[in-house]
Design a protein around this motif. Structure first.
Motif, PDB file in Angstrom:
ATOM      1  N   LEU A   1      18.857  36.843  34.893  1.00  0.00           N
ATOM      2  CA  LEU A   1      19.515  36.648  33.968  1.00  0.00           C
ATOM      3  C   LEU A   1      20.435  38.273  33.178  1.00  0.00           C
ATOM      4  O   LEU A   1      21.757  38.121  32.788  1.00  0.00           O
ATOM      5  N   MET A   2      19.539  39.224  33.722  1.00  0.00           N
ATOM      6  CA  MET A   2      20.126  40.205  33.388  1.00  0.00           C
ATOM      7  C   MET A   2      20.762  41.118  33.984  1.00  0.00           C
ATOM      8  O   MET A   2      21.577  41.831  33.342  1.00  0.00           O
ATOM      9  N   GLU A   3      20.657  40.785  35.333  1.00  0.00           N
ATOM     10  CA  GLU A   3      21.796  40.846  36.394  1.00  0.00           C
ATOM     11  C   GLU A   3      22.918  39.641  36.705  1.00  0.00           C
ATOM     12  O   GLU A   3      24.043  40.728  36.503  1.00  0.00           O
ATOM     13  N   LEU A   4      22.939  38.852  36.145  1.00  0.00           N
ATOM     14  CA  LEU A   4      24.296  37.331  35.449  1.00  0.00           C
ATOM     15  C   LEU A   4      24.723  38.231  34.910  1.00  0.00           C
ATOM     16  O   LEU A   4      25.658  38.863  34.149  1.00  0.00           O
ATOM     17  N   GLU A   5      24.287  39.201  33.378  1.00  0.00           N
ATOM     18  CA  GLU A   5      24.686  39.830  31.934  1.00  0.00           C
ATOM     19  C   GLU A   5      25.744  40.850  32.297  1.00  0.00           C
ATOM     20  O   GLU A   5      25.949  41.890  31.686  1.00  0.00           O
ATOM     21  N   GLY A   6      24.588  41.304  33.747  1.00  0.00           N
ATOM     22  CA  GLY A   6      25.369  42.898  33.691  1.00  0.00           C
ATOM     23  C   GLY A   6      25.075  44.441  33.484  1.00  0.00           C
ATOM     24  O   GLY A   6      25.473  45.203  33.025  1.00  0.00           O
TER      25      GLY A   6
ATOM     26  N   PRO B   1      22.426  46.744  32.811  1.00  0.00           N
ATOM     27  CA  PRO B   1      22.686  48.278  33.621  1.00  0.00           C
ATOM     28  C   PRO B   1      20.967  48.361  33.793  1.00  0.00           C
ATOM     29  O   PRO B   1      20.058  47.923  33.128  1.00  0.00           O
ATOM     30  N   ALA B   2      20.850  49.245  34.903  1.00  0.00           N
ATOM     31  CA  ALA B   2      18.783  49.126  35.663  1.00  0.00           C
ATOM     32  C   ALA B   2      18.475  49.498  34.620  1.00  0.00           C
ATOM     33  O   ALA B   2      16.807  49.147  34.496  1.00  0.00           O
ATOM     34  N   ALA B   3      19.265  50.857  33.591  1.00  0.00           N
ATOM     35  CA  ALA B   3      17.353  51.385  32.192  1.00  0.00           C
ATOM     36  C   ALA B   3      17.591  50.679  31.239  1.00  0.00           C
ATOM     37  O   ALA B   3      16.182  50.853  30.895  1.00  0.00           O
ATOM     38  N   ASP B   4      18.033  49.597  31.241  1.00  0.00           N
ATOM     39  CA  ASP B   4      17.430  48.821  30.157  1.00  0.00           C
ATOM     40  C   ASP B   4      17.133  47.195  30.498  1.00  0.00           C
ATOM     41  O   ASP B   4      17.243  46.867  29.750  1.00  0.00           O
ATOM     42  N   ARG B   5      17.139  47.061  31.719  1.00  0.00           N
ATOM     43  CA  ARG B   5      16.050  46.179  32.424  1.00  0.00           C
ATOM     44  C   ARG B   5      14.839  46.339  32.338  1.00  0.00           C
ATOM     45  O   ARG B   5      13.938  47.142  31.897  1.00  0.00           O
TER      46      ARG B   5
END
Length: 231
Positions: free
Chosen positions: A47-52, A54-58
């Motif tokens: 879901l976080m990848e789908l939202e786009g 940033p890696a720092a906010d995952r």
């Protein structure tokens, strides 16, 4: 329940749980068995990848547990209560989860110093009631969602906050707010700090100290040897 958790559970039971097979499991997978932690972790990553994002906010589900422990501790919840909430065997495990922010530590130090100085100087304590009015200030400027506020923060103030952080500011009363974040909110909404924070200071009467008992004074003897009351 805590933070209106009953409303979230009611929504889940009414609108979501019925789409999965009937079983004793509250959070079930497609076969009706208990939802595996790996499935939750993978779905959250997807879901976080789908939202786009940033890696720092995952973040991971384990990070959510740490955030739960830290936020509750900063709100004043006892460590033993947090231990029971997270299901830890010992408080020492819970202490490793709690990571107070720098602002929380600074505020705690200032409160301790202020209280001590007030007691030494004999100043009357004050009760401070702080009301967070971000949602009202945003609504007056036709900003209705956290996504809108997040976009304004990035465009007008150059502040990039995660969706979770903006949602927390928008829907809850924070225990503390950084000065930089407060300034960015004022810039994004074109308002003043007084539009976001309402402070009510009410003097608190200190209870009167009980009168001290008078010290026993020596009795004065007269010339005849009889004791006389003190003058």
């Amino acid at each position: 329940m805590l933070d209106q958790l009953d409303l979230v559970l009611r929504w889940f039971l009414d609108d979501v749980r019925g789409k999965f097979p009937d079983s004793p499991a509250l959070f079930a997978d497609e076969s009706g068995g208990h939802l595996h932690q790996g499935t939750v972790r993978n779905r959250l990553r997807y879901l976080m990848e789908l939202e786009g994002r940033p890696a720092a906010d995952r973040f991971s589900p384990h990070a959510l547990r740490r955030a739960c422990a830290t936020h509750n501790y900063e709100r004043g919840v006892d460590l033993v209560a947090i231990q029971q909430l997270l299901g830890h065997w010992t408080v020492s495990s819970t202490m490793r989860y709690v990571r107070p922010s720098a602002t929380f530590i600074e505020d705690a130090y200032r409160r301790a110093v202020t209280t001590t100085l007030g007691e030494l100087s004999g100043e009357e304590p004050h009760a401070v009631n702080i009301k967070w009015k971000l949602r009202m200030a945003a609504a007056q400027r036709e900003v209705w969602t956290g996504a809108q506020l997040r976009r304004l923060l990035a465009e007008r103030a150059g502040l990039e906050l995660s969706s979770a952080s903006v949602s927390a500011l928008f829907t809850k009363e924070p225990s503390q707010v950084k000065m930089s974040t407060l300034a960015a909110l004022c810039t994004a909404l074109e308002c003043t700090p007084n539009d976001l924070i309402e402070v009510d200071t009410t003097p608190v009467e200190r209870p009167a100290a009980p009168p001290r008992p008078a010290a026993d004074l020596p009795r004065v003897a007269s010339a005849r040897g009889r004791s006389m009351p003190p003058i």
